[in-house]
Design an enzyme around this catalytic site. Structure first.
Site, short mmCIF file in Angstrom:
data_model
loop_
_atom_site.label_atom_id
_atom_site.label_comp_id
_atom_site.label_asym_id
_atom_site.label_seq_id
_atom_site.Cartn_x
_atom_site.Cartn_y
_atom_site.Cartn_z
N ASP A 56 -5.63 2.13 -3.23
CA ASP A 56 -7.72 1.58 -2.23
C ASP A 56 -7.79 3.01 -1.90
O ASP A 56 -9.06 2.46 -0.88
CB ASP A 56 -7.15 0.74 -1.29
CG ASP A 56 -6.23 0.86 0.00
OD1 ASP A 56 -5.63 1.82 0.01
OD2 ASP A 56 -6.12 0.11 0.14
N ASP B 146 -2.89 6.38 -3.65
CA ASP B 146 -1.58 5.21 -2.89
C ASP B 146 -0.99 4.36 -3.50
O ASP B 146 -1.85 4.22 -4.85
CB ASP B 146 -1.89 5.34 -1.00
CG ASP B 146 -2.85 4.03 -1.01
OD1 ASP B 146 -3.92 4.05 -1.99
OD2 ASP B 146 -2.82 3.60 0.14
N SER C 74 0.88 -1.31 -0.08
CA SER C 74 0.35 -0.06 0.44
C SER C 74 0.55 1.28 0.16
O SER C 74 1.82 1.80 -0.71
CB SER C 74 -1.43 -0.40 1.11
OG SER C 74 -1.98 0.92 1.23
N ASP D 175 -1.74 1.64 -3.40
CA ASP D 175 -2.33 0.38 -4.80
C ASP D 175 -3.60 0.71 -5.34
O ASP D 175 -4.16 -0.25 -4.98
CB ASP D 175 -2.57 -0.85 -3.43
CG ASP D 175 -3.12 -0.83 -2.10
OD1 ASP D 175 -2.93 0.15 -2.36
OD2 ASP D 175 -3.89 -1.12 -1.88
#
EC number: 5.4.2.10
Length: 454
Positions: A251, A247, A104, A249
């Site tokens: 999400d 960010d 992440s 990833d």
């Protein structure tokens, strides 16, 4: 012995904590726990893997796929794709599990592995514990035709996901609802470097893309939602209507208005909750938030006839409450926003699209929309080297908290949060003025330090 699985899967320094052997073992254990016979159109088990742009994702994805295929699962390797894309594809392709290799917003040397069950939902603690319990154990693995295959199909997976994202605001498929809107998209050199710009363009936006040249090493480096300064500067320099920052990833998503002022997750949730209420799509007229959401959001929503339900920090706890109470929208101040109409987890690109769509629909600027959700002044102090668990039971600390809460009344609050990983307590206060928030936090931090010192 601490759990291997943290609040968002298994994480650690790649090739030190998170090794190829551990990835293989996790794949092997996951097929034993998550394999089922429900909903399969053939007699084959199937899984899907996606990852972010970290260089370590290469060897970890191969190792994870090896563990799964050795356990009898056919594995679809979707390549680089946002975490919520894996959740979506796990659901729409009706595979038994999805797996994401990502850390992440963490620095590049870290990586992680997390799993989604059939339907695209993150695993509950009980399932993670089952995986950990059988990790590394020998069992009668399949042979011959029983072993799985690994296929690679990044293009199809990515296009399916982009089509889904755009359909959230353009259900007919040929509209361009964002036409005329100029948007800066900071992709953090991460997993949405292709997806977010393409989805925004298909929806009609004029997109200025920055930090979308991943090289395996530059994910989150002075970029994205944890370092939005370059996005803010580009918004100002380009005359864009707004900017969005993701960010690694993708999400989560934060935004900036046309003047480059940041719009946080609380304000984004407020804007989207009001829009959903207007459209009759905010279930029970309620938004699910965490204990870290600013009291200002709750007060503003109350004036609009919208209730809030509060959970512990973590998007998994937000989703659990959303499912329990049949709520349609929830999220975190950090920018994780879960829109259950279209997603089973936080989706930064979806958040960006729906936020942009509301700017166009409302006819207002993002600055005007965000102004309806003012944030109370806040102060946070980390108090180290203390018995963090005693913060909830120590009489002097509890009495001090009660005194401060009485002084603050309805226009402030106090929160003491033990760290999940360190021997420290986070002391936070919100108040009508910054001076008051600073004073309350300082007094409480001193009492915590004195009473709970190790």
């Amino acid at each position: 012995m601490p759990r291997m699985f943290g609040t968002d899967g298994v994480r650690g320094l790649a090739n030190r904590d998170l090794t190829a052997q551990l990835a293989l073992d996790l794949g092997d254990a996951a097929v034993r726990v998550l394999g089922d016979d429900g909903g399969r159109e053939t007699n084959r088990h199937r899984a899907l893997i996606g990852r972010d742009t970290r260089v370590s994702g290469d060897f970890l994805s191969h190792a994870l796929a090896a563990g799964m295929s050795a356990g009898g699962f056919d594995v679809i390797d979707a390549g680089i794709i946002p975490t919520p894309g894996v959740a979506f594809l796990t659901s729409v392709l009706n595979v038994e599990m999805g797996a994401v290799i990502s850390a992440s917003h963490n620095p590049m040397p870290d990586n992680g592995i997390k799993f989604f069950a059939r339907g695209g939902f993150k695993l509950p603690d009980t399932k993670e514990d089952e995986i950990e319990a059988v990790l590394g154990q020998d069992w009668e693995r399949p042979t011959g035709a029983g072993v799985g295959r690994v296929s690679h199909d990044t293009t199809t997976a990515t296009n399916l996901y982009i089509d889904h994202l755009v359909s959230a605001i353009a259900p007919e498929g040929n509209e361009q609802p964002l036409k005329g809107l100029k948007v800066v998209a900071d992709c953090a050199n991460g997993a949405t470097s292709v997806v977010a710009p393409e989805a925004l363009r298909r929806a009609g936006a004029d997109v200025i893309v920055i930090n979308a040249s991943p090289d395996g090493y530059n994910i989150n480096k002075n970029a994205g939602s944890t370092h939005p300064e370059s996005m803010q500067a580009m918004v100002r320099a380009s005359g864009a209507d707004l900017g969005v920052a993701f960010d690694g990833d993708a999400d989560r998503c934060l935004a900036a208005d046309a003047e480059g002022n940041m719009v946080n997750g609380d304000q984004i949730m407020g804007i989207l909750a009001r829009a959903k209420k207007r459209e009759g799509k905010l279930n029970h007229d309620t938004l699910v938030v965490t204990v870290m959401s600013n009291l200002g959001l709750k007060l503003a929503l109350k004036e609009m006839g919208i209730d809030t339900v509060q959970t512990n920090v973590g998007d998994r706890y937000v989703l659990e409450e959303m499912l329990r109470g049949d709520y349609s929208l929830g999220g975190e101040q950090s920018g994780h926003v879960i829109n259950r109409e279209f997603a089973t987890t936080g989706d930064g690109t979806l958040t960006a699209l729906t936020l942009c769509n509301e700017v166009v629909k409302s006819g207002k600027s993002l600055k005007e929309l965000a102004a309806d959700f003012p944030q109370l002044p806040q102060q946070l102090i980390n108090v180290p080297n203390v018995d963090k668990m005693a913060a909830k039971t120590n009489k002097a600390v509890l009495e001090a908290v009660a005194r401060e809460e009485e002084l603050l009344g309805d226009t402030g609050r106090v929160l003491l949060r033990p760290s999940g990983t360190e021997p420290l307590v986070r002391v936070m206060a919100e108040a009508a003025t910054q001076e008051q928030a600073d004073e309350v936090t300082a007094r409480l931090a001193q009492i915590v330090a004195d009473e709970l010192a190790l």
